[in-house]
Design a protein around this motif. Structure first.
Motif, PDB file in Angstrom:
ATOM      1  N   HIS A   1     -35.781  16.632 -27.211  1.00 37.64           N
ATOM      2  CA  HIS A   1     -36.374  17.870 -28.289  1.00 37.64           C
ATOM      3  C   HIS A   1     -36.664  19.059 -27.894  1.00 37.64           C
ATOM      4  O   HIS A   1     -37.379  19.337 -26.815  1.00 37.64           O
ATOM      5  N   PHE A   2     -36.141  20.095 -28.644  1.00 37.03           N
ATOM      6  CA  PHE A   2     -36.490  21.404 -28.115  1.00 37.03           C
ATOM      7  C   PHE A   2     -36.598  22.328 -29.445  1.00 37.03           C
ATOM      8  O   PHE A   2     -36.073  22.033 -30.557  1.00 37.03           O
ATOM      9  N   THR A   3     -37.503  23.548 -29.434  1.00 35.18           N
ATOM     10  CA  THR A   3     -37.702  24.249 -30.365  1.00 35.18           C
ATOM     11  C   THR A   3     -37.270  25.752 -29.809  1.00 35.18           C
ATOM     12  O   THR A   3     -38.109  25.883 -28.521  1.00 35.18           O
ATOM     13  N   MET A   4     -36.786  26.675 -30.542  1.00 32.98           N
ATOM     14  CA  MET A   4     -36.696  28.073 -29.995  1.00 32.98           C
ATOM     15  C   MET A   4     -38.153  28.567 -30.114  1.00 32.98           C
ATOM     16  O   MET A   4     -38.687  28.651 -31.012  1.00 32.98           O
ATOM     17  N   LEU A   5     -38.342  29.537 -29.014  1.00 33.25           N
ATOM     18  CA  LEU A   5     -39.622  30.292 -29.231  1.00 33.25           C
ATOM     19  C   LEU A   5     -39.152  31.322 -30.127  1.00 33.25           C
ATOM     20  O   LEU A   5     -37.957  31.673 -30.248  1.00 33.25           O
ATOM     21  N   PRO A   6     -40.013  32.164 -30.659  1.00 31.91           N
ATOM     22  CA  PRO A   6     -39.572  33.304 -31.667  1.00 31.91           C
ATOM     23  C   PRO A   6     -38.812  34.061 -30.901  1.00 31.91           C
ATOM     24  O   PRO A   6     -37.728  34.851 -31.401  1.00 31.91           O
TER      25      PRO A   6
ATOM     26  N   PRO B   1     -37.924  12.365 -20.043  1.00 36.16           N
ATOM     27  CA  PRO B   1     -39.206  12.588 -19.168  1.00 36.16           C
ATOM     28  C   PRO B   1     -39.697  14.025 -19.253  1.00 36.16           C
ATOM     29  O   PRO B   1     -40.761  14.209 -18.512  1.00 36.16           O
ATOM     30  N   ASP B   2     -38.789  15.023 -19.155  1.00 35.66           N
ATOM     31  CA  ASP B   2     -39.221  16.350 -19.491  1.00 35.66           C
ATOM     32  C   ASP B   2     -39.599  16.651 -20.735  1.00 35.66           C
ATOM     33  O   ASP B   2     -39.509  18.218 -20.869  1.00 35.66           O
ATOM     34  N   SER B   3     -40.089  15.897 -21.718  1.00 33.75           N
ATOM     35  CA  SER B   3     -40.248  16.304 -23.244  1.00 33.75           C
ATOM     36  C   SER B   3     -41.408  17.411 -23.257  1.00 33.75           C
ATOM     37  O   SER B   3     -41.434  18.087 -24.284  1.00 33.75           O
ATOM     38  N   GLN B   4     -42.297  17.530 -22.264  1.00 28.68           N
ATOM     39  CA  GLN B   4     -43.471  18.600 -22.389  1.00 28.68           C
ATOM     40  C   GLN B   4     -42.713  20.042 -22.512  1.00 28.68           C
ATOM     41  O   GLN B   4     -43.286  20.879 -22.842  1.00 28.68           O
ATOM     42  N   TYR B   5     -41.399  20.032 -21.660  1.00 31.47           N
ATOM     43  CA  TYR B   5     -41.000  21.250 -21.737  1.00 31.47           C
ATOM     44  C   TYR B   5     -40.087  21.542 -23.168  1.00 31.47           C
ATOM     45  O   TYR B   5     -38.820  21.393 -23.036  1.00 31.47           O
ATOM     46  N   SER B   6     -40.598  21.824 -24.146  1.00 37.81           N
ATOM     47  CA  SER B   6     -39.909  21.640 -25.483  1.00 37.81           C
ATOM     48  C   SER B   6     -39.737  23.009 -25.946  1.00 37.81           C
ATOM     49  O   SER B   6     -39.096  23.146 -27.112  1.00 37.81           O
ATOM     50  N   HIS B   7     -40.378  24.235 -25.465  1.00 33.72           N
ATOM     51  CA  HIS B   7     -39.829  25.513 -26.075  1.00 33.72           C
ATOM     52  C   HIS B   7     -39.120  26.144 -25.254  1.00 33.72           C
ATOM     53  O   HIS B   7     -39.279  26.658 -24.034  1.00 33.72           O
TER      54      HIS B   7
END
Length: 392
Positions: A72-77, A133-139
């Motif tokens: 899962h990811f979210t774009m930074l502003p 496993p890399d889910s902490q890198y979400s931004h």
């Protein structure tokens, strides 16, 4: 010192973190090279809230039992997207497109703990396997398709052989740029399918146009599942590549005309009667074509945004501004276009504060409202179905 660094790197590795990554902040640009490179295929997208899911490429970095888990990811502003060598939005990227990402650590508690490297039966019994496993890198700081990724690095691929019976195309990467190459290198054997599109000059070609020694760029899907990936599109000459970039740039420019150019509010000087001088820095994707519409002493409309770049009701709550100065930054931070603007706003809004995002629309751009699902006011009808709940 070397021993201390080794211990530090080991501890970071146990935590699933990198010594060169840091948590991204929504109200300021990150430091250079503090991201983690994660390539993967776009499998789901919420273009309104600027969220999505990648299926990360398989690699030896992780236990094979943790391959293919959704990321899962979210774009930074200030996070940007490149498609066909030009700025883009998530709505422009077809599902199944292979992308190259630069991702930062998300807010603490907003991501899942990395999975343990254990055997398969232990893993499925003791660990939830619904998150990468890399889910902490979400931004996300940057997403690029293969075309943009290799073109930015000054790379092309030369066709070495074509097997029409086995549907295989072998090509070798040629590095023309000065950067240390990322991504695939050397000789690679790609899959052709009946659906592979070939672009030749100004028109769509056929697979019969493919020739040995042609210099190409391409886009992939199904990367690392059965080899390096399936070819979805191949551009066999510079004319076709230039046309693809030009078309995508026009698409994005129209999006900016409708929505406005996003920027970071850096400072506000309060004046009498609620007016103010505001310094903004435009986010990556603001190019010379767009800048030409923001001439000195011309007016426009300023729109307050949330961190996902959505406005509440830009048709009614936008405020006028005047461009007083355009400033070019010699060494821009990641996520920045390298262009600032000093503007005068006769009536400041609550959301015009340092660290907040705004959009600017030139006076010659359309003033129409946005589709209902894109507006937050009077209430949000767009569910954030891809948002990851904080880890418990």
């Amino acid at each position: 010192m070397i021993r201390r660094q080794s211990v530090l790197y080991a501890l970071l590795g146990l935590c699933g973190l990198s010594a060169y990554t840091e948590e991204a902040k929504l109200n300021q640009f990150p430091k250079p090279k503090t991201y983690k490179y994660i390539p993967g295929e776009l499998t789901m997208v919420d273009h309104v809230n600027r969220m999505g899911i990648l299926r990360p490429d398989r690699s030896d970095e992780h236990n094979k039992y943790h391959w293919d888990l959704p990321h899962h990811f979210t774009m930074l502003p200030y996070g940007s997207i490149k498609f066909h060598g030009a700025p883009a939005t998530l709505r422009d990227i077809p599902l199944g497109t292979h992308l190259h990402g630069r991702l930062h650590i998300g807010p603490k508690g907003g991501y899942r703990v990395p999975l343990l490297n254990s055997g398969y039966f232990q893993q499925v019994k003791n660990q939830p396997n619904r998150f990468s496993p890399d889910s902490q890198y979400s931004h996300v700081l940057l997403l690029e398709d293969d075309f943009s990724f290799y073109r930015r690095q000054g790379s092309t691929w030369t066709i070495l052989s074509i097997d029409t019976e086995k549907l295989k195309l072998v090509a070798e990467r040629t590095q023309w740029g000065s950067e240390k190459p990322e991504g695939l290198t050397g000789k690679q054997s790609f899959d052709l399918t009946a659906a592979t599109r070939v672009w030749n000059g100004k028109a769509a070609g056929t697979q019969a146009d493919l020739k040995v020694k042609q210099v190409i760029l391409f886009n992939l899907t199904w990367a690392t599942i059965y080899g390096p990936g399936r070819l979805t599109d191949i551009w066999i000459d510079e004319e076709s590549r230039t046309k693809a970039t030009k078309q995508q740039r026009a698409t994005h420019h129209q999006f900016l005309r409708d929505h406005g150019v996003p920027a970071l509010v850096e400072s506000v000087e309060h004046l009498e009667k609620g007016a103010g001088n505001v310094l903004v820095q435009f986010y990556a994707g603001f190019d010379e074509q767009t800048l030409a519409d923001f001439k000195l002493k011309t007016s426009g409309r300023l729109i307050v945004l949330e961190s996902n770049l959505r406005s509440h009701d830009q048709g009614n709550d936008a405020k006028p501004f005047r461009v007083d100065e355009i400033i070019r930054i010699q060494k821009a931070d990641p996520g920045s276009s390298g262009i600032q603007a000093e503007i005068y706003v006769p009536e400041l809004l609550e959301g015009i504060r340092p660290g907040r995002s705004v959009r600017l629309k030139a006076s010659t751009w359309p003033r129409g409202d946005l589709p209902r699902e894109e507006r937050i006011s009077p209430f949000d009808i767009r569910p954030r179905f891809l948002e990851v709940a904080p880890a418990k």
